[in-house]
Design a protein around this motif. Structure first.
Motif, PDB file in Angstrom:
ATOM      1  N   ALA A  15       0.861  -1.187   0.000  1.00 40.18           N
ATOM      2  CA  ALA A  15       0.000   0.000   0.000  1.00 40.18           C
ATOM      3  C   ALA A  15       0.894   1.233   0.000  1.00 40.18           C
ATOM      4  CB  ALA A  15      -0.918  -0.014   1.220  1.00 40.18           C
ATOM      5  N   PRO A  16       0.972   1.974  -1.103  1.00 36.12           N
ATOM      6  CA  PRO A  16       1.914   3.101  -1.214  1.00 36.12           C
ATOM      7  C   PRO A  16       1.740   4.155  -0.134  1.00 36.12           C
ATOM      8  CG  PRO A  16       0.941   2.584  -3.345  1.00 36.12           C
ATOM      9  CD  PRO A  16       0.179   1.812  -2.316  1.00 36.12           C
ATOM     10  N   GLU A  17       0.515   4.399   0.275  1.00 37.28           N
ATOM     11  CA  GLU A  17       0.256   5.474   1.227  1.00 37.28           C
ATOM     12  C   GLU A  17       0.754   5.146   2.639  1.00 37.28           C
ATOM     13  OE1 GLU A  17      -3.300   2.760   1.047  1.00 37.28           O
ATOM     14  OE2 GLU A  17      -1.974   3.772  -0.391  1.00 37.28           O
ATOM     15  N   LYS A  18       1.161   3.881   2.879  1.00 34.03           N
ATOM     16  CA  LYS A  18       1.667   3.499   4.201  1.00 34.03           C
ATOM     17  C   LYS A  18       3.183   3.303   4.240  1.00 34.03           C
ATOM     18  CE  LYS A  18      -2.612   1.213   5.600  1.00 34.03           C
ATOM     19  NZ  LYS A  18      -3.221  -0.060   6.088  1.00 34.03           N
ATOM     20  N   VAL A  19       3.823   3.390   3.077  1.00 35.86           N
ATOM     21  CA  VAL A  19       5.264   3.138   3.003  1.00 35.86           C
ATOM     22  C   VAL A  19       6.031   4.399   3.406  1.00 35.86           C
ATOM     23  CG1 VAL A  19       7.182   2.513   1.487  1.00 35.86           C
ATOM     24  CG2 VAL A  19       4.965   1.401   1.205  1.00 35.86           C
ATOM     25  N   THR A  20       6.986   4.242   4.332  1.00 39.16           N
ATOM     26  CA  THR A  20       7.825   5.368   4.742  1.00 39.16           C
ATOM     27  C   THR A  20       9.277   5.201   4.280  1.00 39.16           C
ATOM     28  OG1 THR A  20       8.269   4.329   6.890  1.00 39.16           O
ATOM     29  CG2 THR A  20       6.393   5.850   6.766  1.00 39.16           C
ATOM     30  N   GLU A  21       9.699   3.959   4.003  1.00 32.62           N
ATOM     31  CA  GLU A  21      11.059   3.692   3.533  1.00 32.62           C
ATOM     32  C   GLU A  21      11.005   2.724   2.361  1.00 32.62           C
ATOM     33  OE1 GLU A  21      13.648   2.348   6.603  1.00 32.62           O
ATOM     34  OE2 GLU A  21      13.300   4.076   7.905  1.00 32.62           O
ATOM     35  N   LEU A  22      11.800   3.032   1.337  1.00 39.26           N
ATOM     36  CA  LEU A  22      11.778   2.206   0.131  1.00 39.26           C
ATOM     37  C   LEU A  22      13.176   2.117  -0.461  1.00 39.26           C
ATOM     38  CD1 LEU A  22       9.904   0.640  -1.806  1.00 39.26           C
ATOM     39  CD2 LEU A  22       9.572   2.762  -3.088  1.00 39.26           C
ATOM     40  N   VAL A  23      13.664   0.880  -0.628  1.00 41.08           N
ATOM     41  CA  VAL A  23      14.991   0.651  -1.190  1.00 41.08           C
ATOM     42  C   VAL A  23      14.837  -0.081  -2.520  1.00 41.08           C
ATOM     43  CG1 VAL A  23      17.232  -0.462  -0.857  1.00 41.08           C
ATOM     44  CG2 VAL A  23      16.046   0.555   1.094  1.00 41.08           C
ATOM     45  N   LEU A  24      15.287   0.571  -3.601  1.00 35.34           N
ATOM     46  CA  LEU A  24      15.188   0.007  -4.954  1.00 35.34           C
ATOM     47  C   LEU A  24      16.570  -0.113  -5.601  1.00 35.34           C
ATOM     48  CD1 LEU A  24      12.109   2.096  -6.197  1.00 35.34           C
ATOM     49  CD2 LEU A  24      12.091  -0.201  -5.222  1.00 35.34           C
ATOM     50  N   ASP A  25      17.595  -0.303  -4.794  1.00 33.42           N
ATOM     51  CA  ASP A  25      18.962  -0.386  -5.312  1.00 33.42           C
ATOM     52  C   ASP A  25      19.112  -1.526  -6.322  1.00 33.42           C
ATOM     53  OD1 ASP A  25      19.339   1.587  -3.469  1.00 33.42           O
ATOM     54  OD2 ASP A  25      20.575   0.392  -2.109  1.00 33.42           O
ATOM     55  N   ASN A  26      19.911  -1.243  -7.374  1.00 29.07           N
ATOM     56  CA  ASN A  26      20.321  -2.251  -8.372  1.00 29.07           C
ATOM     57  C   ASN A  26      19.218  -2.709  -9.311  1.00 29.07           C
ATOM     58  OD1 ASN A  26      23.014  -2.380  -7.253  1.00 29.07           O
ATOM     59  ND2 ASN A  26      22.169  -3.653  -5.608  1.00 29.07           N
ATOM     60  N   CYS A  27      18.018  -2.121  -9.206  1.00 30.56           N
ATOM     61  CA  CYS A  27      17.045  -2.417 -10.246  1.00 30.56           C
ATOM     62  C   CYS A  27      17.352  -1.537 -11.459  1.00 30.56           C
ATOM     63  CB  CYS A  27      15.626  -2.186  -9.737  1.00 30.56           C
ATOM     64  SG  CYS A  27      15.198  -0.458  -9.499  1.00 30.56           S
ATOM     65  N   ARG A  28      16.636  -1.678 -12.544  1.00 33.20           N
ATOM     66  CA  ARG A  28      16.946  -0.930 -13.771  1.00 33.20           C
ATOM     67  C   ARG A  28      15.805   0.012 -14.130  1.00 33.20           C
ATOM     68  NH1 ARG A  28      20.994  -1.828 -12.311  1.00 33.20           N
ATOM     69  NH2 ARG A  28      22.678  -3.138 -13.128  1.00 33.20           N
ATOM     70  N   SER A  29      16.147   1.271 -14.284  1.00 29.54           N
ATOM     71  CA  SER A  29      15.142   2.264 -14.664  1.00 29.54           C
ATOM     72  C   SER A  29      14.924   2.227 -16.167  1.00 29.54           C
ATOM     73  CB  SER A  29      15.586   3.657 -14.254  1.00 29.54           C
ATOM     74  OG  SER A  29      16.776   3.999 -14.945  1.00 29.54           O
ATOM     75  N   SER A  30      13.792   2.726 -16.581  1.00 32.48           N
ATOM     76  CA  SER A  30      13.471   2.791 -18.009  1.00 32.48           C
ATOM     77  C   SER A  30      13.115   4.230 -18.352  1.00 32.48           C
ATOM     78  CB  SER A  30      12.284   1.862 -18.325  1.00 32.48           C
ATOM     79  OG  SER A  30      11.904   1.973 -19.689  1.00 32.48           O
ATOM     80  N   ASN A  31      13.944   4.844 -19.180  1.00 32.73           N
ATOM     81  CA  ASN A  31      13.722   6.229 -19.587  1.00 32.73           C
ATOM     82  C   ASN A  31      13.657   7.185 -18.392  1.00 32.73           C
ATOM     83  OD1 ASN A  31      13.541   5.516 -22.367  1.00 32.73           O
ATOM     84  ND2 ASN A  31      11.372   4.948 -22.090  1.00 32.73           N
ATOM     85  N   GLY A  32      14.524   6.929 -17.425  1.00 33.96           N
ATOM     86  CA  GLY A  32      14.626   7.840 -16.285  1.00 33.96           C
ATOM     87  C   GLY A  32      13.581   7.637 -15.212  1.00 33.96           C
ATOM     88  N   GLU A  33      12.894   6.499 -15.202  1.00 32.44           N
ATOM     89  CA  GLU A  33      11.899   6.254 -14.166  1.00 32.44           C
ATOM     90  C   GLU A  33      11.835   4.761 -13.831  1.00 32.44           C
ATOM     91  OE1 GLU A  33       7.898   7.113 -15.215  1.00 32.44           O
ATOM     92  OE2 GLU A  33       8.015   6.058 -17.140  1.00 32.44           O
TER      93      GLU A  33
END
Length: 256
Positions: A15-33
């Motif tokens: 649930a995005p509205e409850k997340v306070t910390e998010l780690v997305l290291d080493n994933c791959r972005s597409s067109n800057g997002e």
């Protein structure tokens, strides 16, 4: 591709509205997002996107409560003015290992009024002469650059750690202080121990005194026996003299 799908699935299942910390290291972005990361993360305070091949921040969502942003080891070379628009409350920003080369690029961070810590380690800009002095002069709101302040004092790990440390210190002080009753009990025990100690000393003194008196009594007895022996010897001497004198006296009487 599998990494990207896994990250996207994770974002959708939370649930995005409850997340306070998010780690997305080493994933791959597409067109800057990164697909799934959007404005619905309204409570997000910490976001890490290290080594995700970001070339721009143009598609960064609006995250008004974001305080800490990790963007190390990407390919960002400019466009930092977006941060003040989308993340106005940033206090910590890590841009180490990016393609930032000049002071003009960093100047855009002047609008981040709450920024206290900036990391540009391993960026080309660090090779400039008087790099540190120039950054501190340009961004007067920051306290720490690359982990150190202007006096070369190291920055704390995090503000949260400092708060926890203060709480721990308070707890330790309370434990050391303890309720007043404990002190009173300890004092009573100490008093009892001291009284007992005094009693033991008195007993020891009394015993030694008695023993000393007994020794003196024995010495007196010995003296008495010896004195008695001398008197007996003197008495026997007198008797011997009498015996010697008696026959003589008798002889004198016979002559008479």
């Amino acid at each position: 591709m599998e990494m990207k799908k896994r990250i996207n699935l994770e974002l959708r299942n939370r649930a995005p509205e409850k997340v306070t910390e998010l780690v997305l290291d080493n994933c791959r972005s597409s067109n800057g997002e990164i697909e799934g990361l959007n404005d619905s993360f309204k409570e997000l305070e910490f976001l890490s996107m290290a080594n995700v091949e970001l070339t721009s921040l143009a598609k960064l969502p609006t995250l008004s409560k974001l305080r800490k942003l990790e963007l190390s080891d990407n390919i960002i070379s400019g466009g930092l003015e977006v941060l003040a628009e989308r993340c106005p409350n940033l206090t910590y920003l890590n841009l180490s290992g990016n393609k930032i080369k000049d002071l003009g690029t960093v100047e855009a961070l002047q609008n981040l009024k709450n920024l206290k810590s900036l990391d540009l380690f391993n960026c080309e800009i660090t090779n400039l002469e008087d790099y540190r002095d120039s950054i501190f002069e340009l961004l007067q709101q920051i306290t720490y650059l690359d982990g150190f302040d202007q006096e070369d004092n190291e920055a704390p790990d995090s503000e949260d750690d400092d708060d926890e440390g203060d709480e721990e210190d308070d707890d330790e002080d309370e434990d050391e202080a303890g309720p007043p009753g404990e002190y009173e009990e300890e004092d009573d025990e100490d008093d009892g121990a001291s009284e007992l100690g005094e009693g033991e000393e008195e007993e020891e003194v009394g015993l030694s005194y008695l023993m000393k008196e007994e020794i003196q009594d024995e010495d007196d007895d010995d003296d008495y026996v010896e004195e008695g022996g001398d008197e007996e010897e003197e008495a026997e001497g007198i008797r011997g003299e009498k015996r010697k004198r008696d026959p003589e006296d008798e002889g004198e009487e016979e002559d008479d």
